[in-house]
Design a protein around this motif. Structure first.
Motif, PDB file in Angstrom:
ATOM      1  N   PRO A 272       4.171  -2.304   5.487  1.00  0.00           N
ATOM      2  CA  PRO A 272       3.815  -2.107   3.932  1.00  0.00           C
ATOM      3  C   PRO A 272       2.596  -3.034   3.728  1.00  0.00           C
ATOM      4  O   PRO A 272       2.483  -4.248   4.298  1.00  0.00           O
ATOM      5  CB  PRO A 272       5.112  -2.697   3.370  1.00  0.00           C
ATOM      6  N   ALA A 273       1.732  -2.560   2.812  1.00  0.00           N
ATOM      7  CA  ALA A 273       0.710  -3.217   2.679  1.00  0.00           C
ATOM      8  C   ALA A 273       0.785  -3.861   1.206  1.00  0.00           C
ATOM      9  O   ALA A 273       0.229  -5.017   0.713  1.00  0.00           O
ATOM     10  CB  ALA A 273      -0.661  -2.447   2.475  1.00  0.00           C
ATOM     11  N   LYS A 274       1.629  -3.446   0.386  1.00  0.00           N
ATOM     12  CA  LYS A 274       2.101  -3.798  -0.988  1.00  0.00           C
ATOM     13  C   LYS A 274       3.321  -3.448  -1.310  1.00  0.00           C
ATOM     14  O   LYS A 274       4.066  -2.444  -1.005  1.00  0.00           O
ATOM     15  CB  LYS A 274       1.131  -3.068  -2.112  1.00  0.00           C
ATOM     16  N   ILE A 275       4.093  -4.706  -1.780  1.00  0.00           N
ATOM     17  CA  ILE A 275       5.558  -4.483  -2.312  1.00  0.00           C
ATOM     18  C   ILE A 275       5.517  -4.870  -3.855  1.00  0.00           C
ATOM     19  O   ILE A 275       5.401  -6.142  -3.856  1.00  0.00           O
ATOM     20  CB  ILE A 275       6.604  -5.442  -1.395  1.00  0.00           C
ATOM     21  N   ASP A 276       5.917  -4.131  -4.688  1.00  0.00           N
ATOM     22  CA  ASP A 276       5.932  -4.217  -6.046  1.00  0.00           C
ATOM     23  C   ASP A 276       7.263  -3.928  -6.537  1.00  0.00           C
ATOM     24  O   ASP A 276       7.668  -2.774  -7.058  1.00  0.00           O
ATOM     25  CB  ASP A 276       4.704  -3.747  -6.625  1.00  0.00           C
ATOM     26  N   GLY A 277       8.320  -4.836  -6.422  1.00  0.00           N
ATOM     27  CA  GLY A 277       9.701  -4.379  -6.685  1.00  0.00           C
ATOM     28  C   GLY A 277      10.255  -3.080  -6.079  1.00  0.00           C
ATOM     29  O   GLY A 277      10.235  -3.253  -4.747  1.00  0.00           O
ATOM     30  N   ARG A 278      10.543  -2.275  -6.852  1.00  0.00           N
ATOM     31  CA  ARG A 278      10.940  -0.978  -5.995  1.00  0.00           C
ATOM     32  C   ARG A 278       9.795  -0.092  -5.543  1.00  0.00           C
ATOM     33  O   ARG A 278      10.086   0.753  -4.719  1.00  0.00           O
ATOM     34  CB  ARG A 278      11.582  -0.026  -7.088  1.00  0.00           C
ATOM     35  N   ASN A 279       8.750  -0.135  -5.782  1.00  0.00           N
ATOM     36  CA  ASN A 279       7.394   0.579  -5.361  1.00  0.00           C
ATOM     37  C   ASN A 279       6.768  -0.225  -4.202  1.00  0.00           C
ATOM     38  O   ASN A 279       6.296  -1.309  -4.232  1.00  0.00           O
ATOM     39  CB  ASN A 279       6.374   0.545  -6.583  1.00  0.00           C
ATOM     40  N   ILE A 280       6.918   0.406  -3.222  1.00  0.00           N
ATOM     41  CA  ILE A 280       6.229  -0.076  -1.907  1.00  0.00           C
ATOM     42  C   ILE A 280       5.450   1.020  -1.406  1.00  0.00           C
ATOM     43  O   ILE A 280       5.465   2.259  -1.467  1.00  0.00           O
ATOM     44  CB  ILE A 280       7.401  -0.513  -0.882  1.00  0.00           C
ATOM     45  N   SER A 281       4.159   0.449  -0.732  1.00  0.00           N
ATOM     46  CA  SER A 281       3.258   1.455  -0.253  1.00  0.00           C
ATOM     47  C   SER A 281       2.459   0.758   1.145  1.00  0.00           C
ATOM     48  O   SER A 281       2.578  -0.482   1.263  1.00  0.00           O
ATOM     49  CB  SER A 281       2.179   1.574  -0.962  1.00  0.00           C
ATOM     50  N   GLY A 282       2.069   1.732   1.813  1.00  0.00           N
ATOM     51  CA  GLY A 282       1.145   1.199   3.158  1.00  0.00           C
ATOM     52  C   GLY A 282       0.137   2.158   3.464  1.00  0.00           C
ATOM     53  O   GLY A 282      -0.225   2.975   2.414  1.00  0.00           O
ATOM     54  N   ASP A 283      -0.431   2.408   4.463  1.00  0.00           N
ATOM     55  CA  ASP A 283      -1.600   3.107   4.902  1.00  0.00           C
ATOM     56  C   ASP A 283      -0.948   4.463   4.994  1.00  0.00           C
ATOM     57  O   ASP A 283      -0.596   5.037   5.814  1.00  0.00           O
ATOM     58  CB  ASP A 283      -2.187   2.620   6.203  1.00  0.00           C
ATOM     59  N   GLY A 284      -1.574   5.215   3.670  1.00  0.00           N
ATOM     60  CA  GLY A 284      -1.088   6.484   3.532  1.00  0.00           C
ATOM     61  C   GLY A 284       0.389   7.043   3.411  1.00  0.00           C
ATOM     62  O   GLY A 284       0.774   8.022   3.669  1.00  0.00           O
ATOM     63  N   TRP A 285       1.212   6.191   2.665  1.00  0.00           N
ATOM     64  CA  TRP A 285       2.421   6.458   2.135  1.00  0.00           C
ATOM     65  C   TRP A 285       2.771   5.665   1.248  1.00  0.00           C
ATOM     66  O   TRP A 285       2.265   4.502   0.859  1.00  0.00           O
ATOM     67  CB  TRP A 285       3.358   6.118   3.620  1.00  0.00           C
TER      68      TRP A 285
END
Length: 430
Positions: free
Chosen positions: A394-407
């Motif tokens: 993961p590149a970003k964890i914001d509560g329930r919203n998590i994101s990474g490179d292309g996902w």
């Protein structure tokens, strides 16, 4: 493209434009399309000795808006004349597939539909077969056939299709049989190099191959239309990123079309235990040489073997670099590993990349499960046992919203993400 095919192509375009209809609403248009496939299925009843027409969901993948020919049993769709309209819930993945939703098994088909009528009928009839296939005794096996991402596996698949192309173009029964024999020599040599392929290819051909053959037959193309259709498909297929889940859409419809000219209902002889390679060798009355490797070498250049080998050698260099990049992202470097509980997914079957014994990389995939919704647009690793999926860290964890490179990942309330001592991440229940 030769002159005859160019003429057919022009005719198709002219016919499509000349017969284009003006519809007053989307519901009127989709009602017309449902009627097209219903009429085609009614005329093809004897293909499987049953009425294959049934519930169809036409889905806009961007908006999740749906149109159907049947009401759902949960009350989510509202009637608009003889068509039903509504929105598909976020937890239902969109794809050309069979899906169970709100009390019915549906043939789900992505919008927009093909412009040409027989292509539309073909596509919808393919998915209607999947709805009916369990009642016909066929299961939905979908092995990845990783050997078809290997250079030699790809070369021999392309050579087989080139031999089938020549069989389609031939008018002499002697020449047709000769090219089908050569196609089977390429196939049998592939099985010599990859012994398990005779089983794994057959499982996918019994599933997607029979479905695609059914769609083709229901569309009721003329000979000229059939040749154009198959040649266009072959030309598109060889440009697919990978063949591992898409080859059966090409092979069985062509073998089946050639065989139905002498045995109209050969498909009714097929059972879940049939090996289609052995079946076609027997039904075409083929005699294969004892020394398959030598025979393959002697005929290869009749089917553009030198060009195909050069292209696939170049692709192999690019593939090796891509595979190494995926190894780093999903194995060696920190990553997120998500275990399945009640998984549903959709993916592009033309783009699946085997990663050694670790599983297969899906460049584009959407997974829904008890833990939430995962959308991937630049690769994720599906395990061989289909029990987990791995993304980059993961590149970003914001509560329930998590994101990474292309996902991106939207977690449900009862789940959270945790990091272990090695810097890898997992999803766990609170």
């Amino acid at each position: 493209m030769n002159k005859a095919l160019a003429a057919v192509s022009y005719l198709f375009l002219f016919t499509s434009i000349a017969s284009a209809q003006i519809f007053s609403s989307p519901a009127e248009m989709y009602s017309s399309y449902f009627n097209e496939v219903k009429a085609a299925e009614d005329q093809s009843w004897d293909l499987w000795d049953r009425d294959m027409y049934g519930p169809i969901l036409l889905v806009n993948p961007s908006t999740r808006e749906v149109y159907s020919n049947y009401p759902d049993l949960g009350g989510a769709l509202t009637s608009d004349g003889d068509v039903y309209h509504g929105m598909l819930p976020a937890e239902i993945n969109t794809a050309n597939t069979m899906v169970h939703w709100n009390g019915r098994d549906w043939a789900m088909v992505m919008l927009p539909l093909p412009r040409y009528k027989k292509d539309r009928v073909d596509l919808m009839a393919h998915e209607l077969f999947h709805v009916a296939q369990s009642s016909l005794g066929f299961r939905g096996y979908s092995p990845a056939n990783s050997h078809l991402d290997d250079k030699n596996g790809r070369i021999l698949m392309r050579l087989e299709l080139e031999a089938l192309r020549k069989a389609l173009e031939s008018t002499s029964s002697y020449d047709i049989k000769e090219h089908i024999t050569d196609a089977m020599i390429f196939r049998e040599y592939r099985y010599t190099l990859f012994p398990e392929a005779k089983t794994t290819e057959n499982l996918l051909e019994l599933n997607e191959g029979l479905a695609e053959y059914t769609g083709f037959m229901v569309s009721n193309r003329t000979r000229e239309e059939a040749i154009y259709h198959f040649e266009t498909d072959i030309n598109s297929f060889v440009r697919f990123p990978t063949f591992v889940r898409s080859f059966a859409y090409e092979t069985i419809p062509i073998y089946g079309y050639l065989l139905q000219q002498s045995d109209k209902f050969w498909n009714k002889k097929i059972t879940p235990g049939t090996n289609l390679t052995d079946f076609f060798i027997r039904e075409f009355w083929l005699t294969l040489p004892a020394d398959i490797p030598s025979a393959e070498r002697s005929i290869e250049n009749q089917y553009d073997g030198k060009v195909i080998r050069a292209e696939e050698t170049n692709r192999e260099t690019i593939r090796e670099a891509q595979v190494e990049k995926y190894r780093k992202s999903f194995i060696y470097q920190p990553h997120l590993e998500i275990h399945f509980e009640n998984m549903r997914l959709s993916f592009d079957p033309t783009d699946v990349i085997p990663l050694d014994d670790k599983g297969n990389v899906y460049p584009v995939i959407r997974v829904t499960d008890n833990w939430g919704i995962l959308d991937v647009h630049s690769g994720a690793l599906m395990s061989q046992k289909w029990d987990k999926i791995t993304t980059s860290a993961p590149a970003k964890i914001d509560g329930r919203n998590i994101s990474g490179d292309g996902w991106t990942l939207l977690l449900n309330d009862l789940y959270t993400i945790v990091e272990d001592s090695a810097g890898n991440y997992q999803i766990i229940k609170r």
